[in-house]
Design an enzyme around this catalytic site. Structure first.
Site, PDB file in Angstrom:
ATOM      1  CG  LEU A  16      -1.936  -1.178   1.249  1.00 34.03           C
ATOM      2  CD1 LEU A  16      -2.765  -1.144   2.517  1.00 34.03           C
ATOM      3  CD2 LEU A  16      -2.842  -1.182   0.011  1.00 34.03           C
ATOM      4  CG  MET A  19       2.015   3.566  -8.190  1.00 33.77           C
ATOM      5  SD  MET A  19       0.942   4.403  -9.383  1.00 33.77           S
ATOM      6  CE  MET A  19       0.557   3.072 -10.517  1.00 33.77           C
ATOM      7  CG  ASN A 108       6.591  -0.382 -14.299  1.00 36.55           C
ATOM      8  OD1 ASN A 108       5.696  -0.691 -15.072  1.00 36.55           O
ATOM      9  ND2 ASN A 108       6.897   0.871 -14.043  1.00 36.55           N
ATOM     10  CB  SER A 134       0.507   3.359 -18.040  1.00 42.82           C
ATOM     11  OG  SER A 134       1.139   4.590 -18.334  1.00 42.82           O
ATOM     12  N   GLY A 135      -0.102   5.516 -15.749  1.00 42.86           N
ATOM     13  CA  GLY A 135      -0.819   6.743 -15.409  1.00 42.86           C
ATOM     14  C   GLY A 135      -0.324   7.368 -14.131  1.00 42.86           C
ATOM     15  N   GLY A 136       0.658   6.717 -13.491  1.00 45.16           N
ATOM     16  CA  GLY A 136       1.193   7.273 -12.250  1.00 45.16           C
ATOM     17  C   GLY A 136       0.175   7.227 -11.135  1.00 45.16           C
ATOM     18  CE  LYS A 188       3.100   0.831 -17.270  1.00 43.19           C
ATOM     19  NZ  LYS A 188       4.410   1.159 -16.747  1.00 43.19           N
ATOM     20  CG  HIS A 191       3.175   2.601 -22.053  1.00 39.17           C
ATOM     21  ND1 HIS A 191       3.808   3.175 -20.968  1.00 39.17           N
ATOM     22  CD2 HIS A 191       2.109   3.401 -22.318  1.00 39.17           C
ATOM     23  CE1 HIS A 191       3.166   4.262 -20.594  1.00 39.17           C
ATOM     24  NE2 HIS A 191       2.133   4.417 -21.400  1.00 39.17           N
ATOM     25  CG  ASN A 192       7.026   2.064 -18.865  1.00 35.75           C
ATOM     26  OD1 ASN A 192       5.845   2.248 -19.120  1.00 35.75           O
ATOM     27  ND2 ASN A 192       7.463   1.888 -17.639  1.00 35.75           N
ATOM     28  CD  GLU A 195       6.718   7.010 -19.454  1.00 34.69           C
ATOM     29  OE1 GLU A 195       7.441   7.207 -18.453  1.00 34.69           O
ATOM     30  OE2 GLU A 195       5.689   6.296 -19.430  1.00 34.69           O
ATOM     31  CE  LYS A 266      10.964   4.814 -10.122  1.00 35.98           C
ATOM     32  NZ  LYS A 266       9.623   4.813  -9.466  1.00 35.98           N
ATOM     33  NE  ARG A 293      14.877   8.710 -19.560  1.00 35.30           N
ATOM     34  CZ  ARG A 293      13.746   8.426 -18.926  1.00 35.30           C
ATOM     35  NH1 ARG A 293      13.783   7.784 -17.759  1.00 35.30           N
ATOM     36  NH2 ARG A 293      12.585   8.765 -19.432  1.00 35.30           N
TER      37      ARG A 293
END
Length: 482
Positions: A16, A19, A108, A134-136, A188, A191-192, A195, A266, A293
């Protein structure tokens, strides 16, 4: 509610932090009874104390109590750190579960770990679902894009819940069953990776505008806001304007100027590049964004190079302000198209390799809302795959042919201007090189094949007849069938 042995919760969340907390609240807000568990009980108690009025929470202090509070077949979401911590929670859960129960990893995770876990838990009669979210933290609470893999049996139970809490675009939930076993976490990951490329391209556009126009961050924020009203409309363009417009309260300087210029990661970008190399897919924009990066973090090397060669770049070189802004906008859009095209190629290759049968049009659909790369032109991507599911490349879809063709001259001018000014644009430049390589009727790879045959007898194919051939380079240049 406090710990209970009554099996009444429809879904559980263990882990908990931000996220997990927000995902649990989202589920409760949509009318689902949510079991709660955390390794440290204070987080569980604080969630119930602060948000208990949002729905039905059933809090447990022990893992056994948590499992017992769930109705069967149990559905348990794990929201802990990827890797060892996830394996530790799974190991603790398995002895407490029954055949047909479902474990969902919404972190992730690396898709290869998901493949391993799904196979292992299947042997115990358990369903394991690797689920991209996804969406933080805002998306987790108010509607993320959700990418679940796993079995169709598991999705039959999870689908109604996940589709209920997902973001909606034109009434369509940003959630779909991606495919079996690790398909969700694979998508996912890609997707990242997209991103990463998207953010690098935006950063390069900002750098070009700042140096070329001698513009302030606030002025560039206005440019990005205007771009967000057209084809480039997206979440990342929107928040770029917000970041550039922000002034640091402590110094009065533009916020972007007081942030250390070393970008962190990450691991998902790196995983994407590694996977693409394994699959033989050229995702050059994503790779260059990942390497950029890494380069930013090598401060000692950068300082040494600046002392050796000088750190200056040419500034104020854009003599026609409006024309330069438009060139950068078009170059950004064309490069962005390449990044998405490469990402969707990667998904297609992974789907074929692992037998996932992923619907690329469906991925574009669920990325239209909730997720970080949500953008207007995802509708165009969905339309392209609706028209031709087996599309060879997004770049050859009619809409994108026109979009890139209209921007290619600007793209070339921007890359040339950046090179002449000494401004690094690895994502812009590599995307243009990919485009030019993709459209060439003949590449210099023929010479590479000749060299490989010369030093290693690796053979080559001919354009005029089938078969594999080898030239005896040290023995009279005779060609033989290989």
């Amino acid at each position: 509610m406090t710990e209970t042995q009554q099996a009444s919760a429809q879904i559980g969340v263990t882990g908990l932090a931000v996220m997990g907390r927000n995902l649990a609240r989202n589920l409760a807000r949509h009318g689902f009874r949510v079991a709660l568990h955390n390794r440290t009980n204070e987080r569980t108690r604080s969630l119930v104390a602060e948000h208990g009025d949002e729905g039905t929470f059933i809090a447990s202090e022990s893992m056994a109590g948590f499992v017992a509070s769930l109705e069967q077949p149990r559905a348990i979401i794990i929201m802990v750190k990827a890797g060892g911590p996830t394996d530790a929670v799974i190991d603790e859960l398995v002895p407490l579960l029954d055949e047909g129960d479902i474990i969902i990893d919404c972190g992730n995770a690396h898709f290869v770990d998901t493949l391993r876990r799904e196979e292992q838990l299947r042997e115990h009669g358990l369903h394991f679902v690797g689920c991209g979210v996804s969406g933080g933290e805002e998306g987790a609470l108010n509607g993320p894009s959700i990418m679940p893999g796993g079995s169709t049996e598991a999705y039959a139970k999870l689908g109604p819940m996940f589709e209920s809490i997902a973001a909606k675009v034109d009434g369509t939930p940003c959630c779909v069953h991606v495919g079996p076993d690790a398909a969700g976490h694979f998508v996912k990951m890609v997707h990242n990776g997209i991103e990463y490329a998207d953010m690098q391209l935006i950063a390069e556009a900002y750098d070009l505008l700042r140096q070329g126009l001698n513009a302030t961050p606030g002025e560039i924020a206005g440019i990005f806001r205007s771009w967000n009203e057209g084809d480039l409309e997206s979440f990342l363009i929107e928040i770029t304007a917000d970041v550039l417009a922000h002034t640091d309260a402590a110094t009065g300087k533009p916020f972007v100027d007081i942030v250390v210029d070393q970008a962190e990661q990450k691991g998902t970008g790196r995983w994407t590049v590694q996977s693409a190399l394994d699959l033989g897919v050229p995702i050059t924009g994503i790779a260059e964004a990942t390497f950029a990066r890494s380069l930013s973090g090598h401060a000692e090397q950068r300082n040494a190079a600046a002392q050796a060669f000088g750190a200056g770049v040419q500034t104020g070189f854009a003599t026609d302000r409006d024309a330069f802004i438009e060139d950068v906008r078009r170059a950004l859009y064309a490069s962005k198209v390449v990044a998405y095209a490469q990402g969707f190629d990667h998904i297609a290759a992974g789907s074929e390799e692992y037998g996932w049968n992923i619907d690329r049009g469906a991925m574009a659909t669920i990325w239209r809302g909730g997720c970080i790369i949500r953008a207007r032109f995802l509708n165009r991507i969905r339309e392209a795959y609706d028209e031709k599911a087996g599309l060879e490349s997004l770049l050859v879809a009619p809409y994108f042919v026109d979009a890139v063709s209209n921007g290619v001259d600007s793209w070339r001018r921007v890359v040339v201007a950046a090179a002449q000014a000494g401004i690094p644009t690895p994502a812009f430049s590599s995307s243009l090189a990919y485009f030019d390589g993709l459209r060439r009727d003949r590449l210099p790879a023929a010479l590479i094949q000749g060299l490989r045959d010369n030093f290693g007898a690796h053979t080559y194919a001919r354009v005029d007849r089938p078969g594999a051939f080898h030239t005896l380079w040290a023995a009279g240049l005779t060609e033989i069938d290989a």
